[in-house]
Write a protein that holds these residues in place. Structure first.
Motif, short mmCIF file in Angstrom:
data_model
loop_
_atom_site.label_atom_id
_atom_site.label_comp_id
_atom_site.label_asym_id
_atom_site.label_seq_id
_atom_site.Cartn_x
_atom_site.Cartn_y
_atom_site.Cartn_z
N VAL A 159 20.10 8.75 0.19
CA VAL A 159 18.66 8.95 0.31
C VAL A 159 18.43 10.21 1.13
N ARG A 160 17.68 11.15 0.55
CA ARG A 160 17.36 12.40 1.27
C ARG A 160 15.98 12.27 1.86
N GLY A 161 15.93 12.17 3.21
CA GLY A 161 14.65 12.10 3.90
C GLY A 161 14.16 13.47 4.29
N LEU A 162 13.07 13.49 5.02
CA LEU A 162 12.47 14.77 5.42
C LEU A 162 13.42 15.56 6.32
N HIS A 163 14.20 14.86 7.16
CA HIS A 163 15.06 15.53 8.12
C HIS A 163 16.53 15.18 8.00
N HIS A 164 16.87 14.09 7.31
CA HIS A 164 18.25 13.63 7.28
C HIS A 164 18.64 13.22 5.86
N LEU A 165 19.97 13.26 5.62
CA LEU A 165 20.56 12.69 4.42
C LEU A 165 21.29 11.41 4.83
N TYR A 166 20.89 10.29 4.23
CA TYR A 166 21.47 8.99 4.55
C TYR A 166 22.44 8.59 3.44
N ALA A 167 23.61 8.07 3.84
CA ALA A 167 24.59 7.56 2.89
C ALA A 167 24.91 6.12 3.26
N PHE A 168 24.65 5.19 2.33
CA PHE A 168 24.90 3.77 2.56
C PHE A 168 26.03 3.32 1.67
N GLY A 188 9.58 5.65 3.17
CA GLY A 188 10.98 5.43 3.49
C GLY A 188 11.52 4.06 3.16
N THR A 189 10.76 3.24 2.45
CA THR A 189 11.21 1.91 2.07
C THR A 189 11.79 1.94 0.66
N THR A 190 12.98 1.38 0.49
CA THR A 190 13.57 1.23 -0.83
C THR A 190 13.48 -0.23 -1.26
N TYR A 191 12.80 -0.45 -2.39
CA TYR A 191 12.69 -1.79 -2.95
C TYR A 191 13.78 -1.97 -4.01
N VAL A 192 14.52 -3.05 -3.89
CA VAL A 192 15.60 -3.36 -4.84
C VAL A 192 15.10 -4.44 -5.78
N VAL A 193 15.07 -4.13 -7.07
CA VAL A 193 14.50 -5.02 -8.09
C VAL A 193 15.57 -5.37 -9.11
N GLU A 250 11.74 7.71 8.13
CA GLU A 250 11.16 9.03 7.92
C GLU A 250 10.63 9.15 6.50
N VAL A 251 9.90 10.21 6.27
CA VAL A 251 9.27 10.42 4.97
C VAL A 251 10.34 10.72 3.93
N VAL A 252 10.17 10.12 2.73
CA VAL A 252 11.09 10.36 1.62
C VAL A 252 10.26 10.65 0.37
N VAL A 253 10.46 11.82 -0.23
CA VAL A 253 9.76 12.17 -1.47
C VAL A 253 10.76 12.53 -2.55
N THR A 254 11.98 12.02 -2.41
CA THR A 254 13.06 12.35 -3.33
C THR A 254 13.52 11.11 -4.09
N THR A 255 14.36 11.33 -5.07
CA THR A 255 14.95 10.24 -5.85
C THR A 255 16.31 9.88 -5.29
N ALA A 278 0.85 -1.20 0.00
CA ALA A 278 0.00 0.00 0.00
C ALA A 278 0.88 1.24 0.00
N ASP A 279 2.00 1.17 -0.72
CA ASP A 279 2.97 2.25 -0.69
C ASP A 279 2.63 3.34 -1.72
N SER A 280 3.20 4.54 -1.47
CA SER A 280 3.08 5.66 -2.40
C SER A 280 4.48 6.07 -2.83
N PHE A 281 4.61 6.42 -4.11
CA PHE A 281 5.90 6.78 -4.68
C PHE A 281 5.83 8.18 -5.28
N SER A 282 6.75 9.05 -4.86
CA SER A 282 6.90 10.37 -5.48
C SER A 282 8.25 10.49 -6.18
N GLY A 283 9.29 9.92 -5.58
CA GLY A 283 10.62 9.95 -6.19
C GLY A 283 10.70 9.03 -7.39
N SER A 284 11.69 9.26 -8.23
CA SER A 284 11.90 8.44 -9.41
C SER A 284 12.87 7.31 -9.10
#
Length: 356
Positions: free
Chosen positions: A339-348, A303-308, A324-329, A282-288
């Motif tokens: 990954v740029r979230g609403l409050h943080h930038l994550y680097a993996f 905030g979930t990243t699916y790897v396909v 957290e909320v993510v609406v970016t690519t 039931a996810d929503s996607f805004s980022g590309s």
């Protein structure tokens, strides 16, 4: 100086005179009952280009949509005079960009176009109005193409409202190169260039197409007779377009993701549908999507990243979460997955050898 055909933009009534009528002009036009004195003061201040007085009156509660006896608003007068600072103030205070005066039946954008061919100030004002969201966007785009003004063209195209026909100008001259129809009234996704084709898509009424366009066309390149292909259109599909997430072409496959997670994979050269699959639940996607190392990455607003697995068949390889909320690519660079979230930038990244 560039000469324009004003009549082609519906501007013929202003050829004789370009000045808006003032309260003293009573013989022409359809007059209305005068506004209250405090409101009329706003119109008079706008006519004088007295920005400080306009601001003071608005702060004291004057109605920004007050009209002169001939239906012109404060914004109309500011635009007619090409006063960028006054226009910026009125737009920031919420002035209606679609209002028409009753003397010429012109919107502020039409007033700006009348003078913009020879006035840089009016061109800047026109761009400001387009960015605010004018109704006559197609007229503004055609005007920008005819006078070769890239700022006007860019503002009109990036507004997302300059359809149902795509207009492509020649970047060297600004002249109209080709058009394509039908299209959605609103487009959001960015065109994608890959393997010698340009892919454009939209998902808003009246149609929701994907077009794979061959570069080099001239004139109207739209397929005819109900065909999905043409001399300059390699293939097209209706419906099938996506709204916000931009499609991605990777290893010969075009992946188009709907906001609700419905993913369709197409052969990028032919348009053949390879598969349709729901990504997530039931996810929503805004980022590309992003792609690297034979994998596709789709990140949800939750905030979930699916790897396909990339390819002609669907395979989900894994999921990753950020809280957290993510609406970016996502971005991929130098071994980092960002990954740029609403409050943080994550680097993996992969751990360095010998480190936890």
């Amino acid at each position: 100086m560039t000469t324009i055909d004003a009549a082609s933009f519906g501007l013929a009534p202003l050829l004789a005179t370009t000045a808006l009528p003032t309260a003293a002009t009573q013989e022409i036009g359809t007059a209305t009952a005068p506004a209250p004195a405090s409101y009329q003061a706003l119109i008079e201040a706008a006519q004088r280009q007295d920005i400080a007085e306009v601001r003071r009156l608005l702060d004291q509660g004057a109605d920004i949509e007050t009209r002169s006896r001939y239906g012109a608003s404060a914004l109309s007068f500011a635009v007619d005079q090409g006063n960028r600072d006054l226009v910026a103030l009125l737009l920031a205070r919420g002035a209606d960009v679609s209002v028409k005066d009753r003397f010429y039946n012109f919107t502020p954008a039409a007033l700006a176009m009348m003078k913009a061919s020879s006035s840089p100030a009016h061109r800047e004002v026109l761009v400001m109005l387009i960015q605010k969201g004018v109704d006559d966007i197609d007229s503004a785009l055609l005007f920008g193409v005819q006078i070769g003004d890239f700022e006007v063209i860019n503002a009109a195209i990036t507004s997302g409202k300059a359809s149902p026909r795509d207009f492509v100008p020649d970047l060297a001259t600004g002249a109209l190169r080709w058009t394509l129809a039908p299209n959605s009234e609103v487009t959001v996704a960015t065109p994608v260039v890959a393997d010698g084709l340009v892919y454009v898509t939209a998902n808003y009424p009246p149609v929701r197409p994907i077009y794979a366009i061959k570069p080099g066309g001239r004139g109207d390149i739209s397929p005819t007779g109900g065909e999905t292909r043409g001399e300059w259109v390699a293939w097209s599909i209706q419906p099938g377009g996506v709204y916000i997430p931009t499609p991605i072409v990777y290893q010969g496959v075009l992946y188009a993701l709907q906001m609700n997670g419905r993913l369709t994979a197409y052969d990028a050269k032919t348009g053949e549908v390879l598969y349709r699959q729901r990504v997530g639940h039931a996810d929503s996607f805004s980022g590309s999507a992003a792609a690297a190392d034979g994998r596709l990455y789709f990140t949800t607003e939750e905030g979930t990243t699916y790897v396909v697995q990339a390819g002609r068949e669907y395979a989900l390889l894994g999921t990753n979460e950020v809280d957290e909320v993510v609406v970016t690519t996502p971005a991929i660079a130098d071994g980092l997955f960002l990954v740029r979230g609403l409050h943080h930038l994550y680097a993996f990244a992969e751990p360095e050898p010998g480190k936890d």
